[in-house]
Design an enzyme around this catalytic site. Structure first.
Site, PDB file in Angstrom:
ATOM      1  N   GLY A  53      -2.180   2.399   3.136  1.00  0.00           N
ATOM      2  CA  GLY A  53      -2.210   3.163   4.661  1.00  0.00           C
ATOM      3  C   GLY A  53      -2.609   1.876   5.481  1.00  0.00           C
ATOM      4  O   GLY A  53      -2.119   0.891   5.674  1.00  0.00           O
ATOM      5  N   SER A 120      -1.570  -3.230  -1.060  1.00  0.00           N
ATOM      6  CA  SER A 120      -1.308  -3.266   0.232  1.00  0.00           C
ATOM      7  C   SER A 120      -2.881  -2.940   0.893  1.00  0.00           C
ATOM      8  O   SER A 120      -3.994  -3.675   0.550  1.00  0.00           O
ATOM      9  CB  SER A 120      -0.303  -2.227   0.696  1.00  0.00           C
ATOM     10  N   TRP A 121      -2.958  -1.874   1.720  1.00  0.00           N
ATOM     11  CA  TRP A 121      -4.119  -1.534   2.420  1.00  0.00           C
ATOM     12  C   TRP A 121      -5.449  -1.361   1.315  1.00  0.00           C
ATOM     13  O   TRP A 121      -6.547  -1.609   1.291  1.00  0.00           O
ATOM     14  CB  TRP A 121      -4.320  -0.604   3.292  1.00  0.00           C
ATOM     15  N   ASP A 274       8.344  -9.714   0.270  1.00  0.00           N
ATOM     16  CA  ASP A 274       7.416  -8.615   0.739  1.00  0.00           C
ATOM     17  C   ASP A 274       7.369  -8.785   2.185  1.00  0.00           C
ATOM     18  O   ASP A 274       6.978  -9.918   2.750  1.00  0.00           O
ATOM     19  CB  ASP A 274       6.161  -8.754   0.063  1.00  0.00           C
ATOM     20  N   HIS A 302       7.685  -5.004  -0.923  1.00  0.00           N
ATOM     21  CA  HIS A 302       6.503  -4.440  -0.801  1.00  0.00           C
ATOM     22  C   HIS A 302       6.094  -2.891  -1.607  1.00  0.00           C
ATOM     23  O   HIS A 302       5.000  -2.929  -2.188  1.00  0.00           O
ATOM     24  CB  HIS A 302       6.100  -4.057   0.362  1.00  0.00           C
TER      25      HIS A 302
END
Length: 326
Positions: A53, A120-121, A274, A302
């Site tokens: 996120g 990711s986040w 990505d 990604h």
């Protein structure tokens, strides 16, 4: 960043579905209640999953990257996400609140130290938690590295990725007047927090669609329309964090503090193509982190659901299990 729902393409590499043996709501203060769960082996190797996120939430598929006979699998929904309450709240919701929430979870379920698993986040949060509490981290497995730098945000919201997907970028910017397009995060912020629910949902869907459309290496530049409530919540939380630079003290903070975790073993799994979090960040992190190993996955983007990404993540967790279990 990171909310791509297609899990079917990865299913071949995953462990069978497993149900939690413990689910709870934890009072984290400031009016926030955090959902946390445990599955797998109650006496196993503890591993906590940091979802993407910001704003994504955890999902049952995230339990399946770990051998349930070996691992004690902890999932939680970050503030404002998923089953945590209040839903979509940006109040008292910063990176440092999330780090404190992870410590609260660790203490409440009685774990001395654990493995961090995030993409990711979620990789960003795992790195910041580890730099804040290095004595609580056994190992780290990161995917689709995002270092919360201005350069990365400029790439995705300033037209860099748009050079590869001009038609999709044109759709994203078309909702913003020409005079505001030099700051897409700020322009969307104005509309995502306008107080007009219909407008917030419209711009939330546009924000979410731009990201989802670029998540897979197999993308055609299109993405399905997310439910309005979810798209609005996801977009508002992500925009809130990005507009504030992840609430870090300065740009480049994670790499500047890499010495704090240099002793911790790590595996970095990165898709070669990505578009959301380009491989240069994973490469730079690996160059500065002496105990990390970089796995660059050919023909992958990604998304967690990329087959090559899932295969490498499961392989890494199985290898660690073999090293730690007699």
């Amino acid at each position: 960043m990171d909310r791509y729902p297609d899990q079917k393409r990865a299913v071949h590499y995953l462990y069978p579905p497993v149900e939690p043996f413990d689910q709870r709501m934890i009072d984290a203060g400031q009016g926030h209640r955090i959902y946390a769960e445990q599955s797998g082996n109650p006496n196993g190797i503890p591993v906590i999953v940091c979802h993407g996120g910001p704003g994504g939430g955890s999902s049952p598929a995230m339990r399946r990257y770990f051998d349930p006979d070996v691992y004690r699998i902890i999932l939680f929904d970050q503030r404002g996400c998923g089953r945590s309450r209040p839903y979509a709240s940006c109040e008292d919701n910063t990176t440092w609140h999330l780090v404190a929430d992870m410590e609260l979870i660790r203490r409440q379920i009685g774990i001395e130290s654990w493995i961090l698993f995030g993409g990711s986040w979620g990789a960003t949060l795992a790195l910041i938690y580890a730099q804040t509490h290095p004595d609580r981290v056994q190992q780290m497995i990161l995917r689709g590295v995002f270092l919360m730098t201005k350069a990365e945000l400029d790439w995705f919201y300033g037209g860099g990725a748009g050079k590869f997907w001009p038609e999709t970028w044109a759709k994203f910017v078309s909702l913003i007047p020409d005079g505001e397009r030099n700051d897409m995060i700020g322009a969307y912020h104005k509309r995502l927090f306008s107080g007009n629910l219909d407008e917030e949902v419209r711009y939330g869907r546009a924000w979410s669609s731009w990201e989802n459309a670029l998540a897979s290496v197999h993308s055609n530049g299109q993405s399905g329309e997310s439910p309005g409530d979810y798209a609005r919540a996801f977009a508002r939380l992500e925009n809130h964090y990005f507009r504030n630079g992840g609430f870090l003290d300065y740009d480049g903070q994670i790499l500047a503090n890499i010495g704090r975790i240099s002793h911790i073993p790590g595996v970095i799994v990165q898709g070669r193509y990505d578009m959301i979090c380009p491989p240069s960040s994973a490469w730079r992190l690996n160059e500065l982190w002496p105990n990390a190993e970089l796995k660059m996955v050919r023909n992958a983007g990604h998304a967690l659901s990329e087959p090559g990404i899932s295969a490498e993540l499961v392989r890494a967790m199985d290898r660690i299990a073999g090293e730690l279990v007699p």
